[in-house]
Design a protein around this motif. Structure first.
Motif, short mmCIF file in Angstrom:
data_model
loop_
_atom_site.label_atom_id
_atom_site.label_comp_id
_atom_site.label_asym_id
_atom_site.label_seq_id
_atom_site.Cartn_x
_atom_site.Cartn_y
_atom_site.Cartn_z
N PHE A 79 0.87 -1.17 0.00
CA PHE A 79 0.00 0.00 0.00
C PHE A 79 0.91 1.23 0.00
CE2 PHE A 79 -2.41 -3.46 1.69
CZ PHE A 79 -3.70 -3.26 1.25
N PRO A 80 1.20 1.80 -1.17
CA PRO A 80 2.18 2.89 -1.25
C PRO A 80 1.81 4.12 -0.43
CG PRO A 80 1.21 2.45 -3.42
CD PRO A 80 0.65 1.46 -2.47
N GLY A 81 0.54 4.45 -0.33
CA GLY A 81 0.12 5.62 0.45
C GLY A 81 0.33 5.45 1.95
N LEU A 82 0.48 4.21 2.38
CA LEU A 82 0.66 3.91 3.81
C LEU A 82 2.06 3.39 4.11
CD1 LEU A 82 -2.69 1.96 4.23
CD2 LEU A 82 -2.23 4.31 4.96
N ASP A 83 2.81 3.03 3.07
CA ASP A 83 4.10 2.37 3.20
C ASP A 83 3.96 1.10 4.04
OD1 ASP A 83 6.76 1.96 2.62
OD2 ASP A 83 7.47 3.08 4.36
N VAL A 84 2.93 0.32 3.72
CA VAL A 84 2.64 -0.94 4.42
C VAL A 84 2.80 -2.08 3.44
CG1 VAL A 84 0.81 -2.30 5.52
CG2 VAL A 84 1.08 0.11 6.10
N ASP A 85 3.52 -3.11 3.87
CA ASP A 85 3.71 -4.32 3.08
C ASP A 85 3.13 -5.50 3.85
OD1 ASP A 85 6.59 -2.72 2.41
OD2 ASP A 85 5.42 -3.48 0.73
N LEU A 86 2.37 -6.33 3.16
CA LEU A 86 1.80 -7.53 3.77
C LEU A 86 2.30 -8.75 3.00
CD1 LEU A 86 -1.86 -6.23 4.15
CD2 LEU A 86 -0.06 -6.24 5.89
N TYR A 87 2.50 -9.85 3.72
CA TYR A 87 3.02 -11.09 3.14
C TYR A 87 1.85 -12.06 2.97
CZ TYR A 87 6.06 -15.20 2.67
OH TYR A 87 6.69 -16.34 2.23
N LEU A 88 1.52 -12.37 1.73
CA LEU A 88 0.34 -13.18 1.41
C LEU A 88 0.30 -14.53 2.13
CD1 LEU A 88 -2.29 -13.46 -0.17
CD2 LEU A 88 -0.95 -14.32 -2.08
N PRO A 89 1.38 -15.34 2.16
CA PRO A 89 1.28 -16.62 2.88
C PRO A 89 0.90 -16.44 4.37
CG PRO A 89 3.15 -16.68 1.41
CD PRO A 89 2.63 -15.26 1.39
N ALA A 90 1.39 -15.39 5.00
CA ALA A 90 1.02 -15.14 6.41
C ALA A 90 -0.44 -14.75 6.51
CB ALA A 90 1.91 -14.06 7.01
N LEU A 91 -0.92 -13.93 5.59
CA LEU A 91 -2.34 -13.54 5.60
C LEU A 91 -3.24 -14.76 5.46
CD1 LEU A 91 -2.21 -10.39 3.30
CD2 LEU A 91 -2.45 -10.43 5.80
N MET A 92 -2.82 -15.69 4.61
CA MET A 92 -3.62 -16.89 4.40
C MET A 92 -3.64 -17.79 5.63
SD MET A 92 -2.69 -17.55 0.41
CE MET A 92 -3.60 -19.07 0.30
N GLU A 93 -2.66 -17.64 6.51
CA GLU A 93 -2.63 -18.39 7.76
C GLU A 93 -3.37 -17.65 8.88
OE1 GLU A 93 1.32 -19.50 8.85
OE2 GLU A 93 1.73 -20.37 6.89
N GLY A 94 -3.93 -16.49 8.56
CA GLY A 94 -4.67 -15.74 9.56
C GLY A 94 -3.80 -14.85 10.41
N ILE A 95 -2.62 -14.50 9.93
CA ILE A 95 -1.71 -13.65 10.68
C ILE A 95 -1.81 -12.25 10.08
CG2 ILE A 95 0.69 -13.26 11.35
CD1 ILE A 95 1.07 -16.34 10.89
N PHE A 96 -2.52 -11.35 10.76
CA PHE A 96 -2.79 -10.03 10.22
C PHE A 96 -1.86 -8.95 10.77
CE2 PHE A 96 -7.14 -12.02 10.05
CZ PHE A 96 -7.06 -12.32 8.70
N GLY A 97 -0.78 -9.36 11.45
CA GLY A 97 0.18 -8.41 11.99
C GLY A 97 1.24 -9.14 12.78
N THR A 98 2.08 -8.38 13.48
CA THR A 98 3.11 -9.00 14.31
C THR A 98 2.47 -9.71 15.50
OG1 THR A 98 3.36 -7.02 15.68
CG2 THR A 98 4.80 -7.20 13.72
N LYS A 99 3.23 -10.59 16.16
CA LYS A 99 2.69 -11.32 17.33
C LYS A 99 2.22 -10.35 18.40
CE LYS A 99 5.23 -15.64 16.98
NZ LYS A 99 6.14 -16.55 17.66
N ALA A 100 3.02 -9.31 18.65
CA ALA A 100 2.66 -8.34 19.70
C ALA A 100 1.37 -7.60 19.32
CB ALA A 100 3.80 -7.35 19.91
N TRP A 101 1.25 -7.21 18.07
CA TRP A 101 0.07 -6.48 17.61
C TRP A 101 -1.17 -7.36 17.73
CZ3 TRP A 101 -3.62 -6.81 13.75
CH2 TRP A 101 -4.33 -5.65 13.49
#
Length: 149
Positions: A79-101
């Motif tokens: 997401f260039p406007g947010l400078d956020v990168d997400l990793y698709l394999p992690a998203l598919m495992e239900g991981i929507f952020g860091t462990k702490a988050w």
């Protein structure tokens, strides 16, 4: 430190193995009506990612969520406007952020209840529970009980 040809070949082999098991993103869009980032996969499936429950996207406005880039590998969503990168394999495992988050939002691991987990807890309970630290050093170990390393 330079990467050797052998290391490069091993990395390429690992990438090929991942590609054969995990579908890549072929497109993505944001739906403001549902609040979902819809990701189209190479296998024809479309997944909906809840922006409000994803680290870095939770407070973003519609304009920032509407601009989405897919990495050349198909495993990254940017997401260039947010400078956020997400990793698709992690998203598919239900991981929507860091462990702490995720822990802050109540998605903690270890809460699964299975018959095996319940049986193990009962067996451990029969051994007298956790020994007190001060007493453990003075008392001899009980049969069937391990001392902590």
């Amino acid at each position: 430190m330079a990467i050797t040809d052998q290391q490069m070949q091993a990395a390429r082999a690992q990438a090929q193995k991942i590609k054969s098991h995990v579908p890549q993103a072929t497109g993505a869009s944001y739906n403001p009506d549902t609040g979902l980032v819809c990701i189209r996969l190479s296998n024809g499936i479309v997944i909906g990612l809840p922006a409000a429950q994803t680290q870095g996207l939770e407070t973003a406005d519609e304009d920032a969520l509407s601009s989405i880039n897919i990495s050349p590998s198909g495993y990254g969503i940017h997401f260039p406007g947010l400078d956020v990168d997400l990793y698709l394999p992690a998203l598919m495992e239900g991981i929507f952020g860091t462990k702490a988050w995720m822990a802050e939002r109540g998605r903690k691991g270890g809460q699964a209840t299975t018959k095996a987990k319940k049986a193990a807890a009962r067996e451990n309970g029969k051994l007298g529970g956790r020994p007190r630290k001060a007493v453990e050093a003075e008392e001899p170990a009980r049969p069937g009980k391990r001392k902590a390393a």
